[in-house]
Design a protein around this motif. Structure first.
Motif, PDB file in Angstrom:
ATOM      1  N   THR A 110      74.776  37.988   4.613  1.00 30.55           N
ATOM      2  CA  THR A 110      75.378  39.105   5.341  1.00 30.55           C
ATOM      3  C   THR A 110      76.861  39.236   4.995  1.00 30.55           C
ATOM      4  OG1 THR A 110      73.788  38.662   7.101  1.00 30.55           O
ATOM      5  CG2 THR A 110      75.639  40.104   7.645  1.00 30.55           C
ATOM      6  N   ASP A 133      67.489  42.587   8.073  1.00 30.36           N
ATOM      7  CA  ASP A 133      67.299  41.394   8.895  1.00 30.36           C
ATOM      8  C   ASP A 133      67.067  41.887  10.320  1.00 30.36           C
ATOM      9  OD1 ASP A 133      67.281  39.149  10.394  1.00 30.36           O
ATOM     10  OD2 ASP A 133      69.178  38.317   9.682  1.00 30.36           O
ATOM     11  N   ASP A 185      70.504  43.753   3.224  1.00 31.28           N
ATOM     12  CA  ASP A 185      70.565  42.396   3.767  1.00 31.28           C
ATOM     13  C   ASP A 185      69.167  42.028   4.275  1.00 31.28           C
ATOM     14  OD1 ASP A 185      71.711  40.027   4.713  1.00 31.28           O
ATOM     15  OD2 ASP A 185      72.196  40.892   6.673  1.00 31.28           O
TER      16      ASP A 185
HETATM   17 MG   LIG Z   1      72.567  37.227   7.700  1.00 27.29          MG
END
Ligand SMILES: [Mg+2]
Ligand SMILES: Nc1nc2c(ncn2[C@@H]2O[C@H](COP(=O)(O)OP(=O)(O)OP(=O)(O)O)[C@@H](O)[C@H]2O)c(=O)[nH]1
Length: 304
Positions: A110, A133, A185
């Protein structure tokens, strides 16, 4: 501090160990080669590549009659530099490009997405972030903060959603708003969990299919593995497993500023022949560098 200096500071521990090997008085003897090989292993390079590099250097020393510490050190740096593949197309500059960031929990995915979004947006890139995510609520907030800082939109869904649907959404958004660098991500997962790796393979496949049918023309999809350099030799296992499951296009090594020994870069590059596309050298937005094999080898080996 310059980029090379921060890399040098990060690799200090390994460099000091290598320095000690080069403080030999008089002749290069059997002990020197043994110490060198051991030191490379200790720097996380792994037994295979350490032995290969030591053997090659030994041959070269005999052939070119290298006997002094500076000459041997220079030859070592050159040999280590050659471990790395010639740089391929930069996944963040060779647009249109959709890059998925994968890796184990806490590797730095991230943070790296945030750093790259900032860097590319600052140089005029048309960037959009996808928050796939969906496992942790905090992950979406964390990415929002990075997105705001970079002035880059973040496409997300509520916690527990299907991550593949976020990939779909972010490519829709890229198509709609004419953005040609998509950074996705993903949730951290252990390379040893077959179920989680299958889920990720599905996410990658869905992304590939959608990216191939963009109205604006097909978009290349790249899968980049983020490895915490401090995990040492386990990083090689991660790279092998993720590569097997997904087919990787490159590696990002993070936390080279910390307690990392640095050798894992050589181990992964030698075994998988994958380019290292960036390195992370801190937690701040600017703590990201392009990987330079020449600088990296010299930061590790030291000397002139
Ligand atoms: Mg992460
Ligand atoms: N020192 C240092 N810390 C870093 C670097 N990159 C990331 N971190 C830190 O590592 C921690 C984890 O980073 P994240 O980006 O959240 O890692 P992640 O891979 O997204 O983690 P999960 O989503 O939980 O799998 C954070 O505290 C970051 O600030 C780096 O290059 N150097």
């Amino acid at each position: 501090m310059g980029l090379f200096d921060s890399l040098k500071r990060g690799l200090e521990r390994s460099r000091e160990a290598i320095n000690e090997v080069f403080y030999f008085g008089g002749e290069v003897d059997e002990g020197f080669w043994e110490d060198l090989e051991d030191t490379l292993v200790m720097a996380d390079m792994g037994a295979e590549i350490s032995q290969q590099v030591t053997d090659d250097l030994r041959d070269e020393a005999a052939r070119r009659n290298l006997t002094t510490a500076p000459a041997l050190r220079r030859a070592l740096a050159e040999r280590l530099e050659r471990v790395f593949a010639a740089p391929a197309a930069d996944p963040f500059r060779d647009t249109p490009s959709c890059v998925l960031f994968v890796g184990i929990n806490g590797a730095g995915k991230t943070t790296t997405v945030g750093k790259i979004a900032s860097a590319e947006a600052a140089r005029g890139g048309r960037v959009v972030i996808g928050s796939a995510d969906t496992f942790r609520a905090a992950a979406i907030e964390q990415l929002d903060v990075w997105g705001q800082r970079a002035g880059v939109p973040v496409v997300k869904r509520e916690r527990g959603s299907d991550p593949a649907s976020v990939c779909f959404d972010v490519l829709d958004e890229a198509e709609r708003s004419g953005r040609d660098l998509v950074l996705i991500d993903t949730a951290g997962r252990l390379h040893t969990s077959p179920e989680l790796m299958r889920e990720l393979a599905k996410v990658v496949n869905v992304t590939r299919k959608r990216a191939a049918s963009m109205k604006t023309g097909p978009m290349a999809v790249r899968v980049i593995l983020v490895i915490d350099a401090a995990t040492g030799q386990n990083g090689l296992n991660q790279a092998l497993e993720f590569n097997e499951a997904l087919g990787l296009d490159g590696i990002i090594l993070t936390k080279l500023d910390g307690t990392a020994k640095g050798g894992i870069a050589f181990a992964v590059a030698a075994r998988l022949k994958l380019p290292i596309v960036r390195v992370g050298v801190g937690e701040q937005v600017d703590d990201l560098q392009a990987f330079d094999a020449h600088d990296f080898a010299r930061a590790l080996v030291g000397g002139e």
